[in-house]
Design a protein around this motif. Sequence first.
Motif: not given
Length: 539
Positions: A482-504
């Motif tokens: 990975m390589s990314f920046v988080v700018k002021p006002g943004q957040r990091i979100r961690l997602e946990i599940t056991n299946h894919d999104s068929a759309l994403l």
Amino acid sequence: MSTLSVEPFEITLTDRRGRTLRADVFLPEGEGPFPTLLAASPYQKSLRRLPVHSVFAFVEYGPMQLYLDEGYAYVILDLPGSGRSSGNWDPVSIEEGNAIHDAIEYCARMPWSTGSIGMIGQSYFCWSQWNAARTRPPHLKTIVAYDGATDLYRDWMYHGGISAQGFLGTWLIGSVLLQHQAEGHDIRGGGRNEVMADILSHTLDDEWHRRRSPFWELDKVDIPVFSIGVWGKAGLHLRGNVMGYNKVSGPKQLLIAEPDSFKGAQVLFADESFHRDEILPWYDYHLKGTTNKVMERPNVRYYVNGAGRYDQATTWPPENVQASSFYLSSVRSGVVDSLNDGSLADAPVTVERDSTSWSYPDPQWVAGVTTFQNGVPNHTARITTFTTPVFDTEREFTGQGVLVLHASSDQTDLDLFIKVTVLPVLGQPGVPRKVTQGWLRASHRHEDPQLTRDIQPFHTHDRIDPLVPGEVYELRLELLPMSFVVKPGQRIRLEITNHDSALLDQPMTHWYGQKVGSDTYWHDAAFPSRLILQERPAD
């Protein structure tokens, strides 16, 4: 139509196993001999006529006319069991690598070749480069490994031990079998129809997989290697490009390029300006002996997502990164519509008992984990999430990452599908941006002590260790580079599940299987579950 200024002629050779191999040769104008580029795949040289387009995802030769204009011969090889070559198709096996080796040495003896051979091409063509390089053909002088895996078990066939059947189906059936049928070949010929059964029959990293994973022998590769990964192909090839770069022992460079999609990776490889700037100088230096400054470029260059810039380093991960931890908590973040809307905190949780439980399959799932509300897709409503507070300063996370998750189940196994996304500033336009992801089947949790690093677990995938229902286990899940920046006002979100999104998540989706049960993720003083990311300090 993809037209060239010259017509090819076909060459025929016999490899060490007695198979007849055929290739098309395109020669530039003028007197030879010429330095030679070889591209090898099962996608049939007859399909070179098709244009670069996402519906023809297998058209991955690069701008051939550019190389002809620059005085290179260009050879397209049908691998054994494909196109006009005989034998059985044994994808990315060492035997296939040996066939490419023999084709390289044959071309080197031809009067139209100088004997300086390089390899070229994307995706499977790149697999062929890693595969041939490990066999050490004497006349192979360099490879430019654009967008190609090196460890087929871990990089895409079995993500974390979980079958990536979505890509397997679209690739094997669409790009290989049906295309062979469309060209008049029997899809049962060359053993092509048996490949699916072989892949699905080898669920552990056994000898079948080791034969087709160049990763294990890349330390023998001492020719110059230019490895180019693409952020948009992280779930298929990027890990292999990075691991391959780190493993080879000769002169080498790594570039991780900007495109954020499969289509973008294909378009970039067809772009003449990209080749003139990045790849042609490499071939000129190593195949023609041209004096240029290509070897003075930084060892590692990478696009920083969210920052709109390329940066550089001497190693991957960059030498000055440090580990930053974000601890899971049940405290609600108040910003995400999900099953739990948990938080990520900078400090360890101190409460004695804290956990998140959920059951599956969720009754509201529609397209994988995605649900719909008033016709609008919602990708997080029926999964678990953990989100940071807003960042007050810009921070860059570059390198590797790991999720250390303490988990239990009422079943004897559980699957983890992990995404890390950056959320836009609340109230401002924008969508969540995925910056890394990973997968792990808990019964595959055993790690190789020789290859594992604190920030990068390396699972053996050679054994099944069932869970005892109700017992808590520490699971360490590798996140993709990975390589990314988080700018002021943004957040990091961690997602946990056991299946894919068929759309994403298309095309890198996985078989759901027969999973029915309830899992619990523990995040308290006794079980400090945490997301660990390598962070590059501000200048």
